[in-house]
Design a protein around this motif. Structure first.
Motif, short mmCIF file in Angstrom:
data_model
loop_
_atom_site.label_atom_id
_atom_site.label_comp_id
_atom_site.label_asym_id
_atom_site.label_seq_id
_atom_site.Cartn_x
_atom_site.Cartn_y
_atom_site.Cartn_z
N SER A 1 0.66 -22.65 -24.56
CA SER A 1 1.90 -21.97 -24.19
C SER A 1 1.74 -20.92 -23.09
N THR A 2 0.53 -20.73 -22.58
CA THR A 2 0.32 -19.72 -21.55
C THR A 2 -0.55 -20.28 -20.42
N VAL A 3 -0.38 -19.70 -19.24
CA VAL A 3 -1.18 -20.06 -18.07
C VAL A 3 -1.53 -18.78 -17.34
N LEU A 4 -2.81 -18.60 -17.01
CA LEU A 4 -3.20 -17.45 -16.21
C LEU A 4 -3.10 -17.83 -14.74
N GLN A 5 -2.40 -17.01 -13.97
CA GLN A 5 -2.20 -17.30 -12.54
C GLN A 5 -2.73 -16.15 -11.69
N TRP A 6 -3.30 -16.51 -10.55
CA TRP A 6 -3.62 -15.56 -9.49
C TRP A 6 -2.61 -15.78 -8.37
N VAL A 7 -1.99 -14.69 -7.91
CA VAL A 7 -0.95 -14.75 -6.89
C VAL A 7 -1.26 -13.69 -5.84
N LYS A 8 -1.04 -14.01 -4.57
CA LYS A 8 -1.20 -13.02 -3.50
C LYS A 8 0.17 -12.70 -2.91
N GLN A 9 0.44 -11.41 -2.80
CA GLN A 9 1.68 -10.97 -2.15
C GLN A 9 1.42 -11.01 -0.65
N THR A 10 2.06 -11.93 0.05
CA THR A 10 1.77 -12.13 1.47
C THR A 10 2.50 -11.12 2.36
N THR A 11 3.71 -10.76 2.00
CA THR A 11 4.47 -9.72 2.71
C THR A 11 5.21 -8.91 1.65
N PRO A 12 5.59 -7.68 1.97
CA PRO A 12 6.28 -6.86 0.96
C PRO A 12 7.52 -7.51 0.35
N SER A 13 8.27 -8.27 1.15
CA SER A 13 9.49 -8.87 0.61
C SER A 13 9.42 -10.39 0.54
N GLY A 14 8.30 -10.96 0.94
CA GLY A 14 8.20 -12.42 1.00
C GLY A 14 7.84 -13.06 -0.32
N LEU B 1 -11.75 6.15 3.59
CA LEU B 1 -10.68 5.19 3.85
C LEU B 1 -9.49 5.50 2.95
N ASN B 2 -8.30 5.47 3.51
CA ASN B 2 -7.07 5.52 2.72
C ASN B 2 -6.45 4.14 2.77
N VAL B 3 -6.36 3.50 1.60
CA VAL B 3 -5.87 2.14 1.51
C VAL B 3 -4.41 2.15 1.05
N ASN B 4 -3.56 1.41 1.76
CA ASN B 4 -2.17 1.27 1.36
C ASN B 4 -2.12 0.30 0.18
N PRO B 5 -1.69 0.77 -1.03
CA PRO B 5 -1.70 -0.10 -2.21
C PRO B 5 -0.78 -1.32 -2.08
N ALA B 6 0.28 -1.20 -1.33
CA ALA B 6 1.22 -2.32 -1.21
C ALA B 6 0.63 -3.46 -0.39
N SER B 7 -0.08 -3.13 0.69
CA SER B 7 -0.57 -4.18 1.58
C SER B 7 -2.07 -4.39 1.51
N GLY B 8 -2.80 -3.38 1.01
CA GLY B 8 -4.26 -3.47 1.00
C GLY B 8 -4.86 -3.16 2.35
N SER B 9 -4.03 -2.75 3.32
CA SER B 9 -4.53 -2.44 4.65
C SER B 9 -4.93 -0.96 4.73
N LEU B 10 -5.71 -0.67 5.75
CA LEU B 10 -6.17 0.71 5.94
C LEU B 10 -5.10 1.50 6.68
N ASP B 11 -4.67 2.62 6.09
CA ASP B 11 -3.68 3.47 6.74
C ASP B 11 -4.35 4.53 7.61
N GLN B 12 -5.44 5.10 7.11
CA GLN B 12 -6.13 6.16 7.84
C GLN B 12 -7.62 6.02 7.66
N ILE B 13 -8.33 6.44 8.67
CA ILE B 13 -9.79 6.50 8.59
C ILE B 13 -10.21 7.88 9.05
N LYS B 14 -10.93 8.59 8.22
CA LYS B 14 -11.46 9.89 8.60
C LYS B 14 -12.97 9.72 8.73
#
Length: 182
Positions: A54-67, A155-168
């Motif tokens: 009755s269950t399935v484990l899925q891995w999903v990638k969010q490709t764009t914030p609204s996509g 590194l400051n990582v943007n949690p929504a996109s996983g991209s780097l916002d700032q580098i000090k």
């Protein structure tokens, strides 16, 4: 004797109902992964009470914030046909220990496009999507320029996109200055 048999029967029903009705859950946090381009990335999802009927484990990638999210896998079956170096881009390895099952998502030959939010979720039959157990994992992929930095950096990582916002970047002067202030 009849009373003993009745209680034995009743307790076996209670035990079987409780073991069947245990809700599957994701029990550990998915630790963020920071890797360099070209390396392989790994995200781990540990679950309990996963009922294969009755269950399935899925891995999903969010490709764009609204996509629309990209469905990578269902249990160990990969749904994305990308190939790198003669192998599937994605691979899921299942291991079982004690009462936990771990589903490790491997992403091979990382590129900057692989950076982002990956969700481990348990699809429950006859349940609304919003009620499915889910946890988020972040993958950050460092570019070649980041590897060439000689000084420590933050590194400051943007949690929504996983991209780097700032580098000090801390140079030797900054590090000595911090030590003097302590």
């Amino acid at each position: 004797m009849k009373l003993f048999i009745y209680f034995s029967f009743l307790s076996s029903i209670v035990l079987s109902v409780s073991s069947v009705s245990a809700r599957p859950e994701i029990v550990d946090a998915i630790l963020p992964e920071v890797k360099q381009q070209g390396q392989n990335g790994y995200l781990n999802c540990s679950v309990i009470n996963l009922n294969p009927s009755s269950t399935v484990l899925q891995w999903v990638k969010q490709t764009t914030p609204s996509g629309t999210p990209l469905l990578i896998s269902s249990n160990e079956k990969i749904h994305v046909n990308d190939v790198v170096e003669g192998h599937s881009k994605y691979y899921v390895k299942k291991t079982v220990y004690n009462n936990k099952e771990q589903y490790q998502l491997e992403i091979r030959a990382l590129t900057e496009n692989d950076a982002g939010s990956y969700t481990c979720m348990i699809r429950l039959a006859n349940q609304n999507y919003l009620q499915w157990p889910k946890k988020l994992g972040l993958l950050t992929v460092l570019s070649k320029q980041m590897r060439e930095l000689r000084y420590p950096y933050c590194l400051n990582v943007n949690p929504a996109s996983g991209s780097l916002d700032q580098i000090k970047v801390y140079n030797e002067y900054d590090l000595n200055k911090q030590d003097d202030q302590r």
